[in-house]
Write a protein that holds these residues in place. Sequence first.
Motif, mmCIF file in Angstrom:
data_model
loop_
_atom_site.group_PDB
_atom_site.id
_atom_site.type_symbol
_atom_site.label_atom_id
_atom_site.label_comp_id
_atom_site.label_asym_id
_atom_site.label_seq_id
_atom_site.Cartn_x
_atom_site.Cartn_y
_atom_site.Cartn_z
ATOM 1 N N VAL A 345 1.034 -1.360 0.124
ATOM 2 C CA VAL A 345 -0.315 0.012 -0.256
ATOM 3 C C VAL A 345 1.026 1.459 0.102
ATOM 4 C CG1 VAL A 345 -2.250 1.124 1.215
ATOM 5 C CG2 VAL A 345 -1.386 -1.009 0.974
ATOM 6 N N GLU A 346 1.946 1.824 -1.445
ATOM 7 C CA GLU A 346 2.264 2.572 -1.047
ATOM 8 C C GLU A 346 1.416 3.435 -1.746
ATOM 9 O OE1 GLU A 346 6.088 1.810 -3.773
ATOM 10 O OE2 GLU A 346 5.123 -0.182 -4.050
ATOM 11 N N SER A 347 2.034 5.287 -1.276
ATOM 12 C CA SER A 347 0.638 5.662 -1.367
ATOM 13 C C SER A 347 1.218 6.481 -2.287
ATOM 14 C CB SER A 347 0.971 7.259 0.024
ATOM 15 O OG SER A 347 0.017 7.933 -0.124
ATOM 16 N N GLY A 348 -0.252 6.960 -3.002
ATOM 17 C CA GLY A 348 -0.121 7.727 -4.302
ATOM 18 C C GLY A 348 0.571 9.209 -4.585
ATOM 19 N N GLY A 349 0.108 9.394 -3.365
ATOM 20 C CA GLY A 349 0.474 10.682 -2.961
ATOM 21 C C GLY A 349 1.898 11.242 -2.210
ATOM 22 N N ASP A 350 1.938 12.769 -2.578
ATOM 23 C CA ASP A 350 2.802 13.058 -1.566
ATOM 24 C C ASP A 350 2.513 13.492 -0.204
ATOM 25 O OD1 ASP A 350 4.255 16.813 -1.733
ATOM 26 O OD2 ASP A 350 4.770 14.729 -0.471
ATOM 27 N N GLN A 351 3.195 12.665 0.538
ATOM 28 C CA GLN A 351 3.335 12.452 1.866
ATOM 29 C C GLN A 351 4.032 13.356 2.969
ATOM 30 O OE1 GLN A 351 1.806 9.750 3.230
ATOM 31 N NE2 GLN A 351 1.251 9.659 1.152
#
Lengths: 352, 245
Positions: A345-351
């Motif tokens: 579950v890699e986030s698609g956005g800027d963290q």
Amino acid sequence: MDRTDLKKIYNNSLAGPLIFAGVLFLLPFVVQSNYILSIMIMIGFYALLCNGLTLLMGYAGQISLGHAAFYGIGAYMSAYLSAKMGLSPWLGMLAGMILAAIIAYIVGIPIFKLKGHYLALATLGFGVIVYTAFKELKDFTGGLNGFFGIPTISLFGFEFNNDFRFYYLIWLFVILGILFSRNIIHSRIGRALRSIEGSEVASDAVGVNIMKYKLQVFMLSAMFASLSGSLYAHYITFINPNLFDVMTSIYLLIMVVIGGASSIWGSVIGAAVFVLLGEILKSVVPLVFPNAGGEFEIVFFGLLLVVTLIYMPNGLSPQLEKLIARFRRNKELVPAPVAAGRDGVESGGDQS
Amino acid sequence: MLKVDNLHTYHDYLHVLKGIHFELNEGEILAILGSNGAGKSTLLGTLAGVYAPREGNITFKGEDITQDGVQKVVSKGICLVPERRQIFNSISVRDHLLLGAYHRYKRDKKTIQQDYENVIEMFPRLKQMLDRPGGLLSGGEQQMLAIGRGLMARPQVLMLDEPSLGLAPLIVRDIMGILRRLCEEMGTTIILVEQNVKAALKVADRACVLAHGRIEISGTAEELMQDSSIQEAYFGKSKKAKKAT
């Protein structure tokens, strides 16, 4: 398979069609019965026709209740040109396909401004008009008396004048039709068609010319129907308008739905189920209901349509695909997927 | 880059946009705010070529595109990610992305593969589900897919209609982060229609508030964030409370 390589995203293997062709090739040698061959030929006519209808209904999501009209246009055009004008049946077929495409284009421009039930009614109306024309244009069609003396097809002196020979001809067309349709589906055009079926708003937003594709697929399906009609005329050598009435259009719709509109193979499955069940009914119903008339078929197929829509809305072909996939899995004994659960579950956005 | 001048759009007899003016520079994010029925989606639809305006001009890179239809507008580099994402339920994630590049096949087919890889790199979650039908994705994944589909068109101007609709705050933050990255790394100009005012103003460079088909307030995002009427209307801070602080 490289999941990101766009050149390898579709299974364009010829294995399936080749196995299918191989089975079809051997069938007449295994089952030496003209009755079975004639049934297979009928399945071939409907499969060819439903192939085009599947592109229209299953992929582009446009309903047609008037396709028997194009079936008839192909039959009469080819019959007239070959029987009355002495042209080659092949030219007659080509002319029938061109005429069907032109009529589909002219009719398609106003009717594809409609959607859903209204589109269905408009195509139904078109079917009724053409059927009436077949009945009334007696000089051209022979009216209800029918059109006699249609020549059989020959190629370089080889006559397709018996079931055995015609069987190979019709199924050659069916397989070529399937390969052609599969290429379309696996192309940019196929994606555009499916997007129209999915959401016209989104399809429009990505720049798909919706009207153009609706017209093109309608013309293409009309050409398939016309080709099938022409072949039918040269096989039976006699046609009359009742073969192309509204009920035929409804039967075609039933075949597409039962076979599965979302798969090109559905056209073959639907045609086979329809023709085979029809034959079984013809022999079984008189035994059970000795006084039954000839109208029992529509009752049975109507019920079958309702049951299919309730329990298998996508038709038989996805069920068959599932069965084949299960068979393959069992055969290959694939170990449990080790990657399962590694759902990073890699986030698609800027963290940040 | 994009200039909108005195734009009037009607839905039949209903006068929706009543003289919209704005200019947008390259690499800028413009947030368009406003309540339901203000004309935000109609404005995007007009810019995208879905609705033809009755008056006014839209100029893109010096070229008049006012009467261009959707296909022409998309091919010129303006792409709309429509409201409620409009994902095709039965079409796979991969085919969605390819559909985004639909109009590029004749022009620059060779670069589609590269853009496809870039998009799935930008949205790693999509990479894990390339064969999955769009209808089986969560709301956030669908929004990522809708943006990815839009990006495959290689837009110079990307317009998004309520991308935060129905999404959890964390996902909204992710989406807004992606928009900022697009703007900074790829120089994409973005028009963002949002009801989530806080999220929109956080990511935007400039913003305007649309009411009854007219732009009522406009300025930098920071200015609008401080604007008392915005604070009152959208953040629930009354003037009295502000004075007290």
